[in-house]
Design an enzyme around this catalytic site. Structure first.
Site, PDB file in Angstrom:
ATOM      1  N   THR A  84       0.861  -1.181   0.000  1.00  0.00           N
ATOM      2  CA  THR A  84       0.000   0.000   0.000  1.00  0.00           C
ATOM      3  C   THR A  84       0.900   1.235   0.000  1.00  0.00           C
ATOM      4  O   THR A  84       2.118   1.126   0.068  1.00  0.00           O
ATOM      5  CB  THR A  84      -0.872   0.067   1.265  1.00  0.00           C
ATOM      6  OG1 THR A  84      -0.001   0.346   2.396  1.00  0.00           O
ATOM      7  CG2 THR A  84      -1.588  -1.244   1.520  1.00  0.00           C
ATOM      8  N   LYS A 102       6.754   4.230   0.946  1.00  0.00           N
ATOM      9  CA  LYS A 102       7.757   5.197   1.431  1.00  0.00           C
ATOM     10  C   LYS A 102       7.382   5.827   2.763  1.00  0.00           C
ATOM     11  O   LYS A 102       8.204   6.501   3.376  1.00  0.00           O
ATOM     12  CB  LYS A 102       7.905   6.330   0.400  1.00  0.00           C
ATOM     13  CG  LYS A 102       8.589   5.895  -0.875  1.00  0.00           C
ATOM     14  CD  LYS A 102       8.714   7.048  -1.844  1.00  0.00           C
ATOM     15  CE  LYS A 102       7.471   7.250  -2.679  1.00  0.00           C
ATOM     16  NZ  LYS A 102       7.175   6.218  -3.676  1.00  0.00           N
ATOM     17  N   GLU A 116      13.908  -1.801  -0.789  1.00  0.00           N
ATOM     18  CA  GLU A 116      14.606  -1.389  -2.016  1.00  0.00           C
ATOM     19  C   GLU A 116      13.658  -0.683  -2.980  1.00  0.00           C
ATOM     20  O   GLU A 116      14.036   0.290  -3.646  1.00  0.00           O
ATOM     21  CB  GLU A 116      15.223  -2.623  -2.688  1.00  0.00           C
ATOM     22  CG  GLU A 116      15.914  -2.350  -3.997  1.00  0.00           C
ATOM     23  CD  GLU A 116      17.090  -1.394  -3.879  1.00  0.00           C
ATOM     24  OE1 GLU A 116      18.160  -1.836  -3.479  1.00  0.00           O
ATOM     25  OE2 GLU A 116      16.920  -0.194  -4.194  1.00  0.00           O
ATOM     26  N   VAL A 122      12.732   3.443  -3.629  1.00  0.00           N
ATOM     27  CA  VAL A 122      13.444   4.401  -4.477  1.00  0.00           C
ATOM     28  C   VAL A 122      13.792   3.714  -5.791  1.00  0.00           C
ATOM     29  O   VAL A 122      14.415   2.652  -5.789  1.00  0.00           O
ATOM     30  CB  VAL A 122      14.752   4.887  -3.802  1.00  0.00           C
ATOM     31  CG1 VAL A 122      15.444   5.937  -4.679  1.00  0.00           C
ATOM     32  CG2 VAL A 122      14.477   5.449  -2.418  1.00  0.00           C
ATOM     33  N   ALA A 162      11.968   2.132  -7.906  1.00  0.00           N
ATOM     34  CA  ALA A 162      11.241   0.867  -8.147  1.00  0.00           C
ATOM     35  C   ALA A 162      12.199  -0.324  -8.055  1.00  0.00           C
ATOM     36  O   ALA A 162      12.843  -0.518  -7.029  1.00  0.00           O
ATOM     37  CB  ALA A 162      10.516   0.905  -9.487  1.00  0.00           C
ATOM     38  N   LEU A 178      15.057  -0.763  -9.482  1.00  0.00           N
ATOM     39  CA  LEU A 178      16.490  -0.477  -9.671  1.00  0.00           C
ATOM     40  C   LEU A 178      17.241  -0.623  -8.347  1.00  0.00           C
ATOM     41  O   LEU A 178      16.727  -0.254  -7.298  1.00  0.00           O
ATOM     42  CB  LEU A 178      16.691   0.958 -10.190  1.00  0.00           C
ATOM     43  CG  LEU A 178      16.072   1.308 -11.539  1.00  0.00           C
ATOM     44  CD1 LEU A 178      16.352   2.770 -11.884  1.00  0.00           C
ATOM     45  CD2 LEU A 178      16.632   0.395 -12.624  1.00  0.00           C
ATOM     46  N   GLY A 217      -1.685   6.439 -17.600  1.00  0.00           N
ATOM     47  CA  GLY A 217      -1.410   5.806 -16.299  1.00  0.00           C
ATOM     48  C   GLY A 217      -0.011   6.075 -15.777  1.00  0.00           C
ATOM     49  O   GLY A 217       0.487   5.359 -14.903  1.00  0.00           O
ATOM     50  N   GLU A 265       0.048   9.627 -10.774  1.00  0.00           N
ATOM     51  CA  GLU A 265      -0.897   9.251  -9.724  1.00  0.00           C
ATOM     52  C   GLU A 265      -2.276   9.712 -10.187  1.00  0.00           C
ATOM     53  O   GLU A 265      -2.368  10.607 -11.038  1.00  0.00           O
ATOM     54  CB  GLU A 265      -0.537   9.970  -8.419  1.00  0.00           C
ATOM     55  CG  GLU A 265       0.788   9.544  -7.804  1.00  0.00           C
ATOM     56  CD  GLU A 265       0.796   8.104  -7.331  1.00  0.00           C
ATOM     57  OE1 GLU A 265      -0.228   7.653  -6.788  1.00  0.00           O
ATOM     58  OE2 GLU A 265       1.827   7.424  -7.524  1.00  0.00           O
ATOM     59  N   ASP A 300       7.046  13.508  -3.589  1.00  0.00           N
ATOM     60  CA  ASP A 300       7.452  12.114  -3.764  1.00  0.00           C
ATOM     61  C   ASP A 300       8.971  12.020  -3.925  1.00  0.00           C
ATOM     62  O   ASP A 300       9.626  11.157  -3.334  1.00  0.00           O
ATOM     63  CB  ASP A 300       6.724  11.575  -5.005  1.00  0.00           C
ATOM     64  CG  ASP A 300       7.132  10.161  -5.334  1.00  0.00           C
ATOM     65  OD1 ASP A 300       6.861   9.283  -4.497  1.00  0.00           O
ATOM     66  OD2 ASP A 300       7.740   9.944  -6.394  1.00  0.00           O
ATOM     67  N   LYS A 317      11.967  10.407  -1.349  1.00  0.00           N
ATOM     68  CA  LYS A 317      13.037   9.484  -1.758  1.00  0.00           C
ATOM     69  C   LYS A 317      14.397  10.006  -1.305  1.00  0.00           C
ATOM     70  O   LYS A 317      15.259   9.231  -0.867  1.00  0.00           O
ATOM     71  CB  LYS A 317      12.995   9.274  -3.272  1.00  0.00           C
ATOM     72  CG  LYS A 317      11.782   8.446  -3.679  1.00  0.00           C
ATOM     73  CD  LYS A 317      11.584   8.393  -5.172  1.00  0.00           C
ATOM     74  CE  LYS A 317      10.373   7.548  -5.522  1.00  0.00           C
ATOM     75  NZ  LYS A 317       9.899   7.764  -6.892  1.00  0.00           N
TER      76      LYS A 317
END
Ligand code: ADP
Ligand code: ASP
Ligand code: MG
Length: 827
Positions: A562, A586, A613, A616, A618, A620, A671, A674, A685, A689
């Site tokens: 979530t 996050k 992981e 930040v 996704a 990577l 898409g 958000e 956002d 990060k």
């Protein structure tokens, strides 16, 4: 005269002679055995010994119900006989039953009046089961007449002379051998059907060989008859690496040495009685453990020198033990303390199962059966009364509800690392070890653990020693965009993980905002959507967590997919309780610093893992790259990059040919944003990060410390999404002007985040050279540049798609596998 064929002794346990079908099965097994002489030792029919002992207990309470139970026992046996025997034989058998039941009632009547049964009485009563089962089988097998030779009934009380001592029943071999010669002539042919469990003492009074003693009967007869082999038939495929009722992944052990079998039996492997081995060892008779219900399977061979590649054979547990701990500085260097302690326990008939003493002699502890805990405490306190009063011994503690876990295998001797694996498996499963003992033979390592964690400990150790897959109980919170894809990825991959790495990721719960589904098996083994969507169970996070965290499964992980701060608020409690967390959410890591620090404390307290992981970049490897740099001693001077897939896309596409607002519209439709694009445009956002990375570097950053340039025009922060989307076009001019100005200087616009070692954090639009790495990324790529002492001339760059459900779920999945590796899986 030619030498008669050697004997082979077969023993069938209670479950193998439970009903008429079982008797038929036993007969068929014997009929297909190679030609030769057979000794067939039978237990009582399943449950009969327990029922007989219950009669004694009822009579002792003067409860007349015992009479009804005698009738039931009679009816059960007469029923089997009626199915299997000719009418004449059934009648003869019924007459014996009637006689025995009358005798039983007569023996129990005085017990009921005096309210006490002597040992002789309960031995006598409990032995009827074997008499009834063997008398029935002897008739049945004889009437079938499918094996050559007569079928003779042999009452073991005529042969085995046994006296009970402190170590249990002791066989008087010369006397027993002499009696056998009388009862069984040397040239006896055919089949002997022999009562298990019962024997007689030197005066001829009936005694037993103890509970489960028919295995012992079989090996005694094996030795007395000079058998070439003993076959113990039961209801499992052989001796297994652990009790299959407690460890479902237990596997059959192909071969064991007598010593290994003895250790396993002593430490609770119920499949074979510990004393079974001695007579077989004496005469080097091999013992096979086989399954009556699957006679085609090979079973387990127990012999002197088995060939087996496995250093560790099995794990057992004895539950309901108490730990007696004697502690005091006054014991150091004083000889005889142990002698007094064990002497006192022995005198009261308390058997000591395990002993451990620290080298300082400051404490001695031992494990004893739980029922004797109170008695033991009193005895030991009395024995050391003087020292306790004088202060040489500080305390005598008796802790009930403990369990002993024993790992057994001849090959552990000289194989380094077994103990390490054992205790690692216990440690990562949060099982506290109270005492440890290792025999000098190195055949056994045992540990005393809290009884409540015994099952979890057994399974963890079984998996930790690679005897079964590593099982991790997984709960997925939020089957939304990312969660759903993660569940699909798990569905596609778990069978392979299980096969290749013996890793069992078991999704035992999925919870959304409305409903949840709870299961015991893996929900991703099949289509998880059907049970989830059909579930009528309302979402209840507390119940969900309680279910996923099963006490007997060694490891629990909650995967929070979530973006909810509410869910994140539970992390500290979960971590402190030893539950691992994997998440792309996050909120917890970028919330108030105090909460973040609290998470670290909770994680340490619970010895749990917290992996994020995917928060930040996704999928990577950003967080791990940073962590590796720091932990290997590199110094970070700065991190900068494009951390938002959405903003990357917007500025990759924005070339002035269309208004900025129309690009936002289009991105939203595809898409890439958000639902409310302001969440991306506000830059918060990206700021979150940076906070996550900064805190990873040890910087005490708060979200408020980040200088953020928001792209949400002043005045549009409040209001509905539709209003915002409608109004945004009015600001296209300003954005076009910024782009034109940058272009005028030969630059491009990019939305970046920067963080310095001093803790300066900035998020906003930057003008960059057209050849700059950040100016040349594709679509929703993220790019992160680490400038460090080692990577100074040329920075370390991580780049690639940094948004989207597939790659984010992949990042979460990778964290799950990392967790499995931390917990001991070999990936
Ligand atoms: P029987 O009636 O044949 O004597 P038991 O019930 O005494 O059978 O013993 C067989 C049972 O022992 C099995 O059904 C199994 O549940 C249990 N057991 C406990 N530990 C082990 C083990 N390590 N290997 C096999 N079986 C075990
Ligand atoms: N019938 C006895 C018992 O249940 C002995 C045995 O089955 O081994 O203990
Ligand atoms: Mg048994």
């Amino acid at each position: 005269m030619v030498n008669p064929a050697p004997w082979v002794v077969h023993k069938f346990g209670g479950s193998s002679v439970a009903d008429a079908d079982c008797f038929r099965r036993v007969a068929a097994i014997l009929e297909s055995a190679p030609a030769g002489r057979l000794g067939v030792v039978l237990s009582a029919c399943k449950g009969v010994t327990d029922a007989l002992l219950r009669l004694v207990a009822l009579a002792e309470r003067a409860d007349e119900a015992y009479r009804g139970e005698i009738t039931q026992l009679r009816a059960r046996h007469a029923g089997i006989a009626a199915e299997l025997l000719s009418p004449e034989a059934a009648q003869a058998y019924a007459a014996i039953l009637d006689n025995d039941c009358r005798d039983l009632a007569e023996v129990l009547r005085p017990v009921s009046s005096s309210r006490a049964a002597s040992r002789a009485v309960s031995d006598l009563v409990s032995g009827y089961g074997e008499i009834w089962s063997t008398r029935l089988f002897q008739r049945f097998f004889g009437e079938r007449a499918r094996r050559p030779g007569p079928v003779t009934w042999l009452d073991a009380r005529r042969v085995i002379v046994a006296e009970w001592g402190p170590l249990g029943p002791g066989v008087q071999w010369p006397e027993s051998q002499a009696r056998l010669r009388e009862a069984v002539p040397a040239d006896c042919q055919g089949t002997l059907v022999i009562t298990g469990f019962i024997a007689a003492d030197a005066r001829g009074v009936q005694t037993t060989l103890g509970r489960n003693g028919s295995d012992f009967s079989a090996s005694i007869f094996g030795a007395l008859l000079g058998a070439s082999e003993i076959q113990i038939w039961t209801d499992v495929d052989g001796v297994m690496s652990a009790d299959p009722r407690r460890v479902p992944d237990a596997t059959v052990i192909d071969a064991l040495s007598y010593n290994e079998a003895m250790e396993l039996a002593y430490f609770g492997a119920k499949v074979i009685h510990p004393q079974t081995m001695a007579p077989a060892v004496k005469d080097a008779i091999p013992i096979w453990i086989r399954n009556t219900f699957a006679p085609e399977k090979a079973g387990t061979l127990i012999c002197a020198q088995p060939t087996s590649a496995l250093p560790i054979k099995g794990i057992t547990s004895i539950e309901r033990v108490a730990l007696v701990n004697l502690e005091g500085t006054g014991m150091i260097g004083v000889p005889g303390t142990a002698h007094r302690l064990f002497g006192a326990l022995r005198e009261e008939g308390i058997s000591v199962i395990l002993i451990s003493q620290g080298s300082s002699e400051h404490s001695i502890c031992c494990a004893i059966p739980q029922e004797q805990a109170q008695q033991a405490a009193a005895i030991v306190r009395r024995a050391f009364e003087g020292e306790l009063a004088g202060g040489q011994i500080q305390s005598v503690d008796v802790d009930p509800d403990q369990a002993i876990l024993a790992v057994v295998g001849d090959g552990m001797a000289g194989t380094p690392g077994v103990a390490a694996k054992l205790f690692t498996a216990l440690g990562v499963s949060r099982v506290n070890v109270r005492a440890i003992a290792q025999g000098a033979s190195e055949r056994n390592i045992s540990a005393v653990v809290d009884g409540r964690s015994a099952m979890r400990a057994l399974r963890a150790v079984h998996a930790g020693l690679y005897l079964s897959p590593h099982t991790i109980s997984v709960g997925v919170i939020g089957p939304g965009t990312v969660g759903r894809v993660l569940l699909d990825q798990l569905t596609a991959q778990t069978a392979l993980l299980r096969k290749q790495f013996r890793l069992d990721l078991r999704v035992r719960g999925i919870i959304g905002s409305q409903r949840m589904v709870l299961a015991d098996t893996d929900l991703t083994a099949r289509d998880w959507r059907a049970p989830y969507e059909a579930s009528a169970t309302a979402a209840d996070l507390k119940r969900f967590v309680e279910h996923v965290r099963l006490d007997y499964l060694p490891h629990t992980v909650l995967v929070d997919c979530t973006a909810s701060a509410e869910v994140a608020a539970h992390y500290a409690d979960w971590l402190a309780a030893g539950i691992h967390i994997v998440t792309p959410n996050k909120k917890a890591n970028s919330g108030p610093l105090e909460g973040y620090q609290h998470l670290q404390t909770a994680r340490r307290a619970g010895a749990s893992h917290y992996l994020y992981e995917a928060t930040v970049g996704a999928g990577l490897p950003v967080v791990h790259t940073l962590r590796d740099l720091i932990r290997t001693g590199d110094e970070i001077s700065g991190i900068e990059g494009i951390f938002s897939g959405t903003l990357a896309y917007l500025f990759n596409v924005f070339d002035g040919s269309a208004g900025f607002s129309s690009i936002v519209h289009e991105a939203r439709q595809r898409g890439f944003t958000e639902p409310d694009p302001r969440e991306d445009l506000s830059g918060m956002d990206v700021a979150r990060k940076l906070i996550i990375l900064g805190r990873e570097m040890g910087l005490p950053l708060e979200l408020g410390d980040v200088t953020v340039e928001s792209l949400v025009p002043a005045g549009l922060a409040a209001g509905s999404i539709e209003e915002f989307m409608a109004q945004l076009a009015h600001h296209d001019g300003a954005m076009a002007a910024r782009l034109a100005a940058a272009r005028g200087r030969g630059k491009v616009l990019r939305y970046t985040g920067q963080l310095t070692a001093a803790g300066q954090a900035t998020v906003g639009l930057q003008e960059l050279d057209t050849r700059h790495a950040f100016a040349n990324i594709a679509l929703t790529d993220n790019i992160v540049r680490f400038a460090t002492r080692r990577y100074c001339d040329n920075p370390l760059i991580v780049q690639g798609p940094g948004a989207g459900p597939e790659v984010t779920a992949g990042g979460v999945f990778a964290d799950l596998l990392r967790l499995a590796a931390y917990l001991g899986a070999q990936l």
